[in-house]
Motif scaffolding. Sequence first.
Motif, PDB file in Angstrom:
ATOM      1  N   ARG A   3       0.634  -1.371   0.209  1.00  0.00           N
ATOM      2  CA  ARG A   3      -0.106  -0.130  -0.118  1.00  0.00           C
ATOM      3  C   ARG A   3       0.915   1.548  -0.075  1.00  0.00           C
ATOM      4  O   ARG A   3       0.771   2.765  -0.532  1.00  0.00           O
ATOM      5  CB  ARG A   3      -0.478  -0.079   1.514  1.00  0.00           C
ATOM      6  CG  ARG A   3      -2.199  -0.981   0.599  1.00  0.00           C
ATOM      7  CD  ARG A   3      -3.511  -0.647   2.149  1.00  0.00           C
ATOM      8  NE  ARG A   3      -2.831  -0.049   3.471  1.00  0.00           N
ATOM      9  CZ  ARG A   3      -3.108  -1.200   4.268  1.00  0.00           C
ATOM     10  NH1 ARG A   3      -3.657  -2.484   3.962  1.00  0.00           N
ATOM     11  NH2 ARG A   3      -2.358  -1.410   5.483  1.00  0.00           N
ATOM     12  N   ARG A   4       1.599   1.076   0.574  1.00  0.00           N
ATOM     13  CA  ARG A   4       2.819   2.280   1.017  1.00  0.00           C
ATOM     14  C   ARG A   4       3.611   2.484  -0.338  1.00  0.00           C
ATOM     15  O   ARG A   4       3.372   3.475  -0.625  1.00  0.00           O
ATOM     16  CB  ARG A   4       4.159   1.953   1.829  1.00  0.00           C
ATOM     17  CG  ARG A   4       3.584   2.208   3.333  1.00  0.00           C
ATOM     18  CD  ARG A   4       3.950   2.101   4.186  1.00  0.00           C
ATOM     19  NE  ARG A   4       5.510   2.717   4.312  1.00  0.00           N
ATOM     20  CZ  ARG A   4       5.515   3.710   4.787  1.00  0.00           C
ATOM     21  NH1 ARG A   4       4.551   4.258   5.968  1.00  0.00           N
ATOM     22  NH2 ARG A   4       7.200   4.775   4.766  1.00  0.00           N
TER      23      ARG A   4
ATOM     24  N   SER B   4       0.832   4.008  -2.955  1.00  0.00           N
ATOM     25  CA  SER B   4       0.514   5.561  -2.386  1.00  0.00           C
ATOM     26  C   SER B   4       1.909   6.437  -2.997  1.00  0.00           C
ATOM     27  O   SER B   4       1.501   7.584  -3.928  1.00  0.00           O
ATOM     28  CB  SER B   4       0.072   5.336  -0.671  1.00  0.00           C
ATOM     29  OG  SER B   4      -0.784   5.424  -0.686  1.00  0.00           O
TER      30      SER B   4
ATOM     31  N   ARG C 112     -10.969   7.807   2.787  1.00  0.00           N
ATOM     32  CA  ARG C 112     -10.758   6.731   4.061  1.00  0.00           C
ATOM     33  C   ARG C 112      -8.955   6.749   2.404  1.00  0.00           C
ATOM     34  O   ARG C 112      -8.251   6.853   3.350  1.00  0.00           O
ATOM     35  CB  ARG C 112     -11.343   5.705   3.674  1.00  0.00           C
ATOM     36  CG  ARG C 112     -10.619   4.340   4.937  1.00  0.00           C
ATOM     37  CD  ARG C 112     -11.387   3.318   5.156  1.00  0.00           C
ATOM     38  NE  ARG C 112     -11.363   2.271   3.970  1.00  0.00           N
ATOM     39  CZ  ARG C 112     -10.153   1.643   3.589  1.00  0.00           C
ATOM     40  NH1 ARG C 112      -9.269   1.443   4.167  1.00  0.00           N
ATOM     41  NH2 ARG C 112     -10.298   0.750   1.799  1.00  0.00           N
TER      42      ARG C 112
ATOM     43  N   LYS D 102      -5.599   7.932   3.194  1.00  0.00           N
ATOM     44  CA  LYS D 102      -4.983   7.480   3.773  1.00  0.00           C
ATOM     45  C   LYS D 102      -3.569   7.694   3.023  1.00  0.00           C
ATOM     46  O   LYS D 102      -2.116   7.225   3.635  1.00  0.00           O
ATOM     47  CB  LYS D 102      -4.867   5.854   3.070  1.00  0.00           C
ATOM     48  CG  LYS D 102      -3.980   4.313   3.419  1.00  0.00           C
ATOM     49  CD  LYS D 102      -4.299   3.055   2.300  1.00  0.00           C
ATOM     50  CE  LYS D 102      -5.535   2.929   3.786  1.00  0.00           C
ATOM     51  NZ  LYS D 102      -5.905   1.907   3.168  1.00  0.00           N
ATOM     52  N   LYS D 103      -3.616   7.843   1.965  1.00  0.00           N
ATOM     53  CA  LYS D 103      -2.459   8.474   0.965  1.00  0.00           C
ATOM     54  C   LYS D 103      -1.423   9.626   0.920  1.00  0.00           C
ATOM     55  O   LYS D 103      -0.438   9.921   1.467  1.00  0.00           O
ATOM     56  CB  LYS D 103      -2.559   9.124  -0.134  1.00  0.00           C
ATOM     57  CG  LYS D 103      -3.150   7.977  -1.450  1.00  0.00           C
ATOM     58  CD  LYS D 103      -3.899   8.574  -2.570  1.00  0.00           C
ATOM     59  CE  LYS D 103      -3.754   7.033  -3.477  1.00  0.00           C
ATOM     60  NZ  LYS D 103      -4.561   7.889  -5.137  1.00  0.00           N
TER      61      LYS D 103
ATOM     62  N   ARG E 228      -1.335  10.416   4.923  1.00  0.00           N
ATOM     63  CA  ARG E 228      -0.714   9.235   5.604  1.00  0.00           C
ATOM     64  C   ARG E 228       0.908   9.212   5.417  1.00  0.00           C
ATOM     65  O   ARG E 228       1.590  10.155   5.932  1.00  0.00           O
ATOM     66  CB  ARG E 228      -1.362   8.786   7.024  1.00  0.00           C
ATOM     67  CG  ARG E 228      -0.404   8.451   7.667  1.00  0.00           C
ATOM     68  CD  ARG E 228      -1.373   7.633   8.851  1.00  0.00           C
ATOM     69  NE  ARG E 228      -1.038   6.700   9.882  1.00  0.00           N
ATOM     70  CZ  ARG E 228      -0.657   6.409  10.760  1.00  0.00           C
ATOM     71  NH1 ARG E 228      -1.758   5.857  11.037  1.00  0.00           N
ATOM     72  NH2 ARG E 228      -0.155   5.973  11.490  1.00  0.00           N
ATOM     73  N   TYR E 229       0.440   8.355   4.500  1.00  0.00           N
ATOM     74  CA  TYR E 229       1.609   7.671   3.711  1.00  0.00           C
ATOM     75  C   TYR E 229       2.629   8.882   2.819  1.00  0.00           C
ATOM     76  O   TYR E 229       3.733   9.107   3.299  1.00  0.00           O
ATOM     77  CB  TYR E 229       1.000   6.917   2.630  1.00  0.00           C
ATOM     78  CG  TYR E 229       0.918   5.362   2.577  1.00  0.00           C
ATOM     79  CD1 TYR E 229       0.832   4.738   4.399  1.00  0.00           C
ATOM     80  CD2 TYR E 229       0.343   4.825   2.562  1.00  0.00           C
ATOM     81  CE1 TYR E 229       0.107   4.404   5.089  1.00  0.00           C
ATOM     82  CE2 TYR E 229      -0.419   3.897   3.172  1.00  0.00           C
ATOM     83  CZ  TYR E 229      -0.319   2.924   4.200  1.00  0.00           C
ATOM     84  OH  TYR E 229      -0.717   1.852   4.824  1.00  0.00           O
TER      85      TYR E 229
ATOM     86  N   GLN F  85      -8.211   8.109  10.353  1.00  0.00           N
ATOM     87  CA  GLN F  85      -8.156   6.814   9.471  1.00  0.00           C
ATOM     88  C   GLN F  85      -8.885   4.630  10.744  1.00  0.00           C
ATOM     89  O   GLN F  85      -9.641   4.031   9.811  1.00  0.00           O
ATOM     90  CB  GLN F  85      -6.581   6.711   9.877  1.00  0.00           C
ATOM     91  CG  GLN F  85      -6.150   6.669   8.085  1.00  0.00           C
ATOM     92  CD  GLN F  85      -4.810   6.528   7.706  1.00  0.00           C
ATOM     93  OE1 GLN F  85      -3.817   7.118   8.704  1.00  0.00           O
ATOM     94  NE2 GLN F  85      -4.668   5.666   6.771  1.00  0.00           N
TER      95      GLN F  85
END
Length: 481
Positions: free
Chosen positions: A250-251, A254, A384, A388-389, A391-392, A421
Amino acid sequence: MQEVEFKLELSQSGARSLLKNAPFVSPPTILQQKSIYFDTNAWDLAKRGLSFRIRGSGNQRMQTVKASDGAAAGSFVREEWEQPLIADAPVIDDPQIAALLAGAGPQLVPLFEVHVTRHRWNVTASEAQIEVCLDIGKVVAADREAPLCEIELERKAGQPAALFDLARKIDLITPARLGVLSKRERGYRLLAAAQGAVKASPAPLTSKMSATTAFARTAAVCIRQFRLNEMALSWSRDAEVLHQVRVALRRLRSLFSICKSLFQHSRFDHLREELAWLAAETGQARNIDVLIDRARDEELAARLKAMRGDAYRALEATLSSARVRSLMIDVDEFISNWMTAGAMPMHGPSARNFASTALDRLWKKVSCGHRLIDEDDAARHRLRIAAKKLRYAAEFFEPLYRRKIEMKRHRRFIAAMAGLQDRLGDLNDLAVAPDMLSSLGLLGMAGTEDLFRAYDKAELLRRAAEAHETLVDNKVFWRSR
């Protein structure tokens, strides 16, 4: 001098197959090598990213000190200093080495050894000169040992693409996985407690480097996290290990999304598509893990555990497939095109300017115009993903914002992001539950109604709205001036 190499891991049988069918014109030079790695008892060198070894072959001894930039995945970029010796005892008479060791020299003791049979070829491929070293042996630390089988490709001259083309040829002969562990790291891991899930770590970024270099270093850290957890998953079907495999993917996805404006060509898009495919392949096993943790009905729990075994076997087959091995080589080649050992002349925007602009764009998507209680599930899902993007991105670029006020605001920002999140994740679990159960053939089965009963949607919406308000009230860390 600067050393650049590309590392692949093989099985013992794979190494024998490669020796039998090596795609090299000349026979190898074969050497028996013993390397002794030194550090203090408190591992002071390891904590500073330094490696100190004495390698012997026959009557020859070579002392090597290496400093890693900490960003390497399959491609390693390091500064190194070499000095011939006459015995297996450290010699620290070079002022530069003495300064690098910062007083630790007199305290050095042998910690572990690496014994290998090295097969070495000098290869000409696509007008490039490449040194190929196949090492088969073991790492020995105290009363423990572990097998070692890896192949290193080092470009001496010519275009970098030749290195990766040769890696692909090797993978056609025998399965070869991207290597992320140095021999030094293998020794320290053998001395330490058993390795479990590996969480994300920061990339070595500086505001002086270009945005493309920052991308490469961050992507390399993501790939390393993925491979370390993939390795752990091969001997431990631990739910947290699989979770960290998914986090790493995911990281990385992103990061590709955040940096897409830097790379406008089809290869970048292809890598993004392949990473999306691989992430999706990990979904079913992870969903079953989540349901097992919540199941209270014994029959349902037994059914889920049986399904878990099948899901993990399918995932292991995917991770060992030629498609995934090829993807890792392709991503590492793309990363290596932009990797440097330090700051490079600017190619496009600076890392900090790019980061601030990207964070502004993501912040606008997350902070503006949301009425969480009134929106539908699809809109909350989009929020959401955007959160998430964001935060990364905040975690990726944190090393670029090191002023005291920036660091203080960053800590508060990440805490607020984590709260939002969590709340949005709970709402998403509730929204996708019917489809998840249906895909597993469990919809309507006794006990499934209890899996999400603890969720009160009205209460979750209220908490999510409060978490969003808390986040919006925070001052952003990247615009502190």
